[in-house]
Design a protein around this motif. Sequence first.
Motif, short mmCIF file in Angstrom:
data_model
loop_
_atom_site.label_atom_id
_atom_site.label_comp_id
_atom_site.label_asym_id
_atom_site.label_seq_id
_atom_site.Cartn_x
_atom_site.Cartn_y
_atom_site.Cartn_z
N HIS A 168 0.76 -1.21 0.18
CA HIS A 168 -0.04 0.22 0.00
C HIS A 168 0.73 1.22 -0.03
O HIS A 168 0.20 2.39 0.00
N ILE A 169 2.29 1.04 -0.04
CA ILE A 169 2.98 2.40 0.17
C ILE A 169 2.96 3.33 -1.19
O ILE A 169 2.84 4.41 -1.06
N GLY A 170 2.65 2.85 -2.40
CA GLY A 170 2.40 3.22 -3.50
C GLY A 170 1.34 4.11 -3.55
O GLY A 170 1.16 5.61 -3.77
N THR A 171 0.18 3.70 -3.02
CA THR A 171 -1.02 4.52 -2.73
C THR A 171 -0.81 5.57 -1.94
O THR A 171 -1.19 6.86 -2.03
N PHE A 172 -0.12 5.36 -0.69
CA PHE A 172 0.18 6.33 0.05
C PHE A 172 1.28 7.51 -0.28
O PHE A 172 0.78 8.74 -0.17
N ALA A 173 2.04 6.99 -1.16
CA ALA A 173 3.18 7.97 -1.65
C ALA A 173 2.25 8.94 -2.61
O ALA A 173 2.44 10.08 -2.83
N GLY A 174 1.19 8.19 -3.58
CA GLY A 174 0.47 8.98 -4.43
C GLY A 174 -0.20 10.13 -3.68
O GLY A 174 -0.36 11.26 -4.23
N GLN A 175 -0.95 9.85 -2.68
CA GLN A 175 -1.83 10.73 -2.08
C GLN A 175 -0.64 11.98 -1.62
O GLN A 175 -1.06 13.04 -1.66
N LEU A 176 0.31 11.54 -1.04
CA LEU A 176 1.23 12.46 -0.36
C LEU A 176 1.47 13.43 -1.53
O LEU A 176 1.44 14.66 -1.46
N ALA A 177 2.14 12.87 -2.66
CA ALA A 177 2.63 13.59 -3.75
C ALA A 177 1.59 14.46 -4.31
O ALA A 177 1.75 15.86 -4.62
N GLU A 178 0.11 14.04 -4.39
CA GLU A 178 -1.08 15.03 -4.96
C GLU A 178 -0.82 16.40 -4.08
O GLU A 178 -0.98 17.39 -4.58
N ARG A 179 -1.08 16.10 -2.76
CA ARG A 179 -1.11 17.19 -1.93
C ARG A 179 0.20 18.07 -1.74
O ARG A 179 -0.04 19.34 -1.94
N TRP A 180 1.32 17.49 -1.96
CA TRP A 180 2.48 18.14 -2.08
C TRP A 180 2.68 19.05 -3.18
O TRP A 180 3.36 20.13 -3.08
N ARG A 181 2.11 18.63 -4.55
CA ARG A 181 2.21 19.21 -5.46
C ARG A 181 1.48 20.71 -5.47
O ARG A 181 1.88 21.90 -5.91
N ALA A 182 0.42 20.51 -4.95
CA ALA A 182 -0.44 21.96 -4.64
C ALA A 182 -0.09 22.74 -3.47
O ALA A 182 -0.12 23.81 -3.51
N ASN A 183 0.63 22.01 -2.44
CA ASN A 183 0.99 22.89 -1.27
C ASN A 183 2.25 22.23 -0.97
O ASN A 183 2.17 21.54 0.11
N PRO A 184 3.20 22.46 -1.19
CA PRO A 184 4.42 21.63 -0.85
C PRO A 184 5.10 22.29 0.51
O PRO A 184 5.05 23.48 0.73
N PRO A 185 5.32 21.29 1.25
CA PRO A 185 5.98 21.62 2.60
C PRO A 185 7.56 22.02 2.65
O PRO A 185 8.11 21.59 1.51
N ASP A 186 7.82 22.80 3.54
CA ASP A 186 9.33 22.89 3.51
C ASP A 186 10.04 21.70 3.83
O ASP A 186 11.14 21.59 3.33
N LEU A 187 9.60 20.95 4.82
CA LEU A 187 9.98 19.18 5.02
C LEU A 187 9.05 18.58 5.26
O LEU A 187 8.13 18.88 6.13
N ALA A 188 9.30 17.49 4.95
CA ALA A 188 8.37 16.27 5.46
C ALA A 188 9.17 15.47 6.36
O ALA A 188 10.15 15.10 6.22
#
Length: 72
Positions: free
Chosen positions: A22-42
């Motif tokens: 399930h890590i790919g699904t998790f990573a995809g959801q993170l990337a989608e959010r971070w493209r819209a609003n990137p954090p300074d650090l994860a």
Amino acid sequence: MDSELIVAGPQEKVSSDKLLPHIGTFAGQLAERWRANPPDLADAHGWIAGLAALAAARDLGIPVGQTSSWRL
């Protein structure tokens, strides 16, 4: 600092080794959010979140830190 719950994988409790698919699904959801609003650090907590964060951040140039809790 903001934090957000991301649901990825089974809802019932499973062992860590069964979460790996399930890590790919998790990573995809993170990337989608971070493209819209990137954090300074994860900041990922645990090795599973660390793998997902690294995969999500790789193409976005977001630095990743990881926190782990070890019990001896």
